[in-house]
Write an enzyme that holds these catalytic residues in place. Structure first.
Site, PDB file in Angstrom:
ATOM      1  N   ASP A   1       0.837  -1.212   0.000  1.00 42.68           N
ATOM      2  CA  ASP A   1       0.000   0.000   0.000  1.00 42.68           C
ATOM      3  C   ASP A   1       0.865   1.254   0.000  1.00 42.68           C
ATOM      4  OD1 ASP A   1      -2.358   1.827   0.946  1.00 42.68           O
ATOM      5  OD2 ASP A   1      -3.295  -0.120   0.630  1.00 42.68           O
TER       6      ASP A   1
ATOM      7  N   ARG B   1      -6.839  16.116   3.051  1.00 41.54           N
ATOM      8  CA  ARG B   1      -5.811  15.107   3.362  1.00 41.54           C
ATOM      9  C   ARG B   1      -4.447  15.576   2.837  1.00 41.54           C
ATOM     10  NH1 ARG B   1      -4.283   8.887   2.055  1.00 41.54           N
ATOM     11  NH2 ARG B   1      -4.342   8.120   4.164  1.00 41.54           N
TER      12      ARG B   1
ATOM     13  N   LYS C   1      -3.876  -1.136  -6.863  1.00 39.48           N
ATOM     14  CA  LYS C   1      -4.945  -0.503  -6.074  1.00 39.48           C
ATOM     15  C   LYS C   1      -4.897   0.981  -6.413  1.00 39.48           C
ATOM     16  CE  LYS C   1      -6.255   0.488  -1.243  1.00 39.48           C
ATOM     17  NZ  LYS C   1      -6.020   0.149   0.166  1.00 39.48           N
TER      18      LYS C   1
ATOM     19  N   ASP D   1      -6.183   4.561  -5.871  1.00 42.28           N
ATOM     20  CA  ASP D   1      -6.881   5.302  -4.818  1.00 42.28           C
ATOM     21  C   ASP D   1      -7.156   6.739  -5.270  1.00 42.28           C
ATOM     22  OD1 ASP D   1      -7.958   5.757  -2.306  1.00 42.28           O
ATOM     23  OD2 ASP D   1      -6.206   5.016  -1.216  1.00 42.28           O
TER      24      ASP D   1
ATOM     25  N   CYS E   1     -10.414   2.240  -5.449  1.00 46.82           N
ATOM     26  CA  CYS E   1     -10.514   2.685  -4.058  1.00 46.82           C
ATOM     27  C   CYS E   1     -10.617   4.198  -4.114  1.00 46.82           C
ATOM     28  CB  CYS E   1      -9.266   2.259  -3.297  1.00 46.82           C
ATOM     29  SG  CYS E   1      -9.187   2.884  -1.615  1.00 46.82           S
TER      30      CYS E   1
ATOM     31  N   ASP F   1     -12.996   1.744   4.148  1.00 48.51           N
ATOM     32  CA  ASP F   1     -11.843   1.741   5.053  1.00 48.51           C
ATOM     33  C   ASP F   1     -12.242   1.209   6.424  1.00 48.51           C
ATOM     34  OD1 ASP F   1      -9.919   2.577   3.362  1.00 48.51           O
ATOM     35  OD2 ASP F   1      -9.708   4.600   4.174  1.00 48.51           O
TER      36      ASP F   1
HETATM   37  C1  GLA Z   1      -6.996   5.477   1.664  1.00 47.53           C
HETATM   38  C2  GLA Z   1      -7.422   4.054   1.354  1.00 47.53           C
HETATM   39  C3  GLA Z   1      -6.725   3.110   2.318  1.00 47.53           C
HETATM   40  C4  GLA Z   1      -5.237   3.250   2.208  1.00 47.53           C
HETATM   41  C5  GLA Z   1      -4.838   4.699   2.427  1.00 47.53           C
HETATM   42  C6  GLA Z   1      -3.373   4.908   2.131  1.00 47.53           C
HETATM   43  O1  GLA Z   1      -7.458   5.885   2.880  1.00 47.53           O
HETATM   44  O2  GLA Z   1      -8.804   3.935   1.434  1.00 47.53           O
HETATM   45  O3  GLA Z   1      -7.123   1.778   2.061  1.00 47.53           O
HETATM   46  O4  GLA Z   1      -4.824   2.813   0.940  1.00 47.53           O
HETATM   47  O5  GLA Z   1      -5.578   5.580   1.597  1.00 47.53           O
HETATM   48  O6  GLA Z   1      -2.995   6.211   2.335  1.00 47.53           O
END
Ligand code: GLA
Length: 730
Positions: A351, A431, A465, A467, A515, A537
């Site tokens: 991640d 963020r 993944k 995001d 995501c 999450d």
């Molecule tokens: C988001 C995603 C999480 C993770 C974080 C990483 O919040 O939903 O699953 O990947 O970012 O910063």
């Protein structure tokens, strides 16, 4: 022979028969539903019927029998006798605000044995502007997609102020709307409410993460709240990852107008002479066998037509996010991979936190945009981790968030013109990050390049993944001209889809997870580019029962990533039994999200058992039909569901206790089995040999299981049971 078959289907599925006075019936059918419209050249196209499948004769009778009943235009533009929400509002080249659409033509064709396309052309009574309604009917899945194209043939620019993808009128005694609401960590909570006169709207104006806080999916149940196995329900969604709006207007005739489309909020679209605009698709379906059948229709349709690789199985993943956050090095990852292999995982996902040059990504404040491997953490690079995972029998996946940039990054310093901003105003962070302007083709190239470089530099990556952790505010594009800023919302999403199309054409096999801070991009527009969604999450199992219940009302289970996380849970602080956490994850696409090095030996053993059990039941959970048995929303203190394979050979049942039951006990009648078949019951993922089901080991008929059911010892909170039922030869 083939042509004769196609012709026969054409006659069966789409009949466009002429009636007296030039009046035509336009009928669009799937196996169990029909739409009927009436059309006459130069007259408005009228909506007549949407419901259970009608014969040709009965569809024709609608005109004679219901001729004097109130009906609405199928696609009413602002103008004429309209006094509901219009489907289309525009400003003509000469400034006129009125549009009166009349029927021009209708054509239909068989695309293949399952799909029929019908295009109805409407035109303004006075000005040279046409509107095409395009319907694609998926016969076996009882799903219809609709989009609309407006063509400007006028002398000057036309401004489209609002344009729906679909517009339907229903006629019943009462209407109940089920919709989904929630935020990050609390996605897809169900709400059902009686619609009262006026307009109820669900929408998003966020641009990105548009399925936090509402989702465009909805169910309208007529003449009573939606039931699981009977009653008439209408479902719909907009296949679009940008701003949407669905409105439900109960008018003074007690008729309901459903309008579904792009959100008109700050979104005018200017069409020059000769230009056209096509909306995203709305996806709709009807069932007279309750919302259970509606779900199964959407799932079957999505697995075949809307989800990337819907015919494959998904791997059991271990993701390091909740386990390590940004704090890891190569040694940590190797140790985690060792444990993941020991547990039986098939995919390791690295991640956030692996990248950043001058501004390393060690927390949320820096590095986004600079997609070079952080050599301080991973001196051997990504391919070395991928190679290590492969040696242990695991595939390798990686996290990216390529639409975003931290102010503390080289990218932000080099390309400030790529950042979404409103003139010289301060650019708000969310963020700690800004958002890149995907309207700009250079940004599209950059994002494609991020993906392309990553995969070329580490060919061991087979899963990404993707995001997106903020939405748009203070909208503005330095790329779009000043008088085209309102195109942003559409062009951003189209820019994103353009990047995905390029990725998918170069990397057709790669698996991609959608995501967006969890379930912020759960929509049928993004699904074709993705193999799955990160559902939320919030990994707390009790919350997940509710979140997953809402999510797979429309979205296929195989796409619903569900991870076992540590106790106490990161989001809630709750410590739930590991078996319960595993069983909840096993009812979706099971994965694990913790630091396995911190687990005790018995916990590793428990996860090994759960993963092994999941591999046994996976074909049924991921490709089977879903039947809901007990809703967690019913407040009985239990939740239960079962999946049945297409051939009805195997069934998997999940039962969860969410409260203390002092005297009451749970009996579940299964659904979807073959009544004539006999099924052997074996409890899966049993803890210490203990069984929670009274019929463990027995072989019972499908008829018995569906009529009498089986009993469970699930009296304490957070007890759970998973059963596999396998058909036996007798
Ligand atoms: C988001 C995603 C999480 C993770 C974080 C990483 O919040 O939903 O699953 O990947 O970012 O910063």
């Amino acid at each position: 022979m083939k042509r004769a078959f196609a012709l026969l289907l054409l006659l069966l599925f789409v009949a466009t028969s002429s009636k007296g006075g030039g009046l035509q019936i336009v009928k669009i059918d799937t196996d169990h539903q029909s739409f009927v419209f009436s059309a006459a050249s130069g007259k408005p196209l009228m909506f007549r019927y949407w419901g259970a499948r009608l014969s040709e004769e009965d569809a024709g009778a609608i005109l004679s029998a219901c001729g004097r009943e109130k009906s609405w235009e199928l696609y009413p533009a602002y103008g004429g006798a309209l006094y509901t929400n219009p489907a289309l509002t525009l400003v003509h080249a000469d400034g006129q605000l009125t549009t009166e659409l009349v029927f021009s033509s209708c054509h239909s064709r068989q695309l293949d044995e399952n799909r029929t396309e019908t295009i109805i052309v409407l035109q303004d009574k006075v000005l040279p502007l046409t509107v095409e309604l395009r319907f694609t009917a998926f016969r076996q899945q009882d799903i219809v997609m609709q989009s609309v194209t407006v063509r400007n043939r006028e002398q000057g620019p036309v401004i489209v102020r609002q344009i729906a993808s679909a517009f339907f009128s229903l006629k019943a005694m009462s209407y109940y709307l089920t919709h989904f609401h929630g935020s990050s960590n609390a996605e897809m909570w169900l709400k059902e409410e009686l619609l009262t006169p006026g307009i109820k709207t669900i929408d998003s104006k966020k641009g990105v993460r548009t399925t936090h806080n509402e989702n465009s999916c909805f169910i309208v149940s007529v003449n009573g709240p939606a039931k699981e196995d009977d009653g008439e329900v209408y479902g719909g969604a907009l296949a679009w990852s940008g701003n949407f709006e669905s409105s439900f207007q109960l008018d003074d005739f007690n008729m309901l107008q459903i309008r579904c489309g792009l959100n008109p909020f700050c979104s005018e679209i200017r069409l020059l002479p000769g230009e056209s605009f096509t909306t995203p698709e709305a996806v709709v379906g009807y069932s007279d066998r309750g919302k259970g059948q509606l779900t199964r229709n959407f799932h079957r349709w999505a697995r075949r037509y809307a989800l990337a690789h819907g015919d494959r199985y998904r791997s059991v993943a271990l993701n390091n996010w909740e386990g390590t956050h940004w704090n890891f090095n190569e040694k940590d990852l190797r140790e985690i991979i060792d444990k993941a292999a020991e547990i039986g995982c098939e995919l390791f996902i690295l991640d956030d936190g692996w990248f950043g040059g001058k501004y390393p990504r060690n927390d949320a404040t820096a590095g986004l945009g600079d997609w070079q491997v952080n050599a301080a953490k991973l001196p051997g690079g990504l391919q070395s981790i991928a190679g290590y995972a492969a040696a242990k029998g695991l595939r390798f996946g990686i996290w990216i968030e390529p639409e975003m940039v931290n102010p503390h990054s080289e990218l932000a310093q080099e390309h400030s013109e790529w950042i979404v901003r409103s003139g010289e105003r301060e650019i708000p962070t969310l963020r700690h990050q800004w958002i890149l302007d995907l309207c700009n083709p250079d940004v599209q190239d950059f994002i494609f390049g991020v993906f392309d470089d990553l995969l070329s530099s580490a060919p061991g990556i087979s899963y990404v993944k993707w995001d997106a952790n903020r939405h748009v505010n203070n909208v503005g594009s330095t790329y779009l001209p000043a008088d085209e800023q309102s195109r942003f919302w559409v062009d951003y999403t189209r820019g994103l889809y353009n990047v995905y199309e390029r990725i998918r054409s170069k990397y057709p096999d790669i698996e991609i997870q959608a995501c967006a801070s969890g379930g912020g991009r759960v929509d049928f527009g993004s699904l074709p580019f993705h193999d799955e969604i990160w559902t939320s999450d919030n990994t707390n199992a009790i919350d997940r029962i509710f979140i997953q219940w809402g999510t797979n009302l429309f979205f296929p289970t195989m796409a619903m990533a569900a991870h076992v996380s540590a106790a106490p849970n990161r989001q809630t602080g709750m410590s739930l039994p590991l078996k319960f956490r595993c069983d909840v994850a096993m009812s979706g696409r099971m994965g694990i999200e913790l630091d396995p090095r911190k687990l005790a030996r018995e916990e590793i053993a428990c996860l090994q058992d759960a993963v092994a059990a999941y591999k046994t039941i996976r074909p049924v959970v991921q490709h089977g039909d879903l039947y809901r048995l007990v809703s967690p929303y019913d407040e009985s203190g239990w939740a239960a569901l079962n999946y049945v394979s297409e051939t009805k050979e195997r069934c998997v049942l999940f039962a969860f206790s969410t409260a203390l039951h002092t005297r009451t006990r749970l009996t579940l009648r299964l659904k979807g089995l073959d009544p004539a078949g006999y099924y052997k019951i074996t409890e899966q993922n049993r803890q210490k040999g203990k069984t929670g089901c009274h019929a463990e080991g027995q072989t019972l008929s499908g008829d018995y299981l569906m009529k009498c059911g089986v009993g469970f010892d699930l009296a304490k909170p957070f007890e759970s049971c998973v059963l596999l039922l396998e058909r036996q030869d007798r």
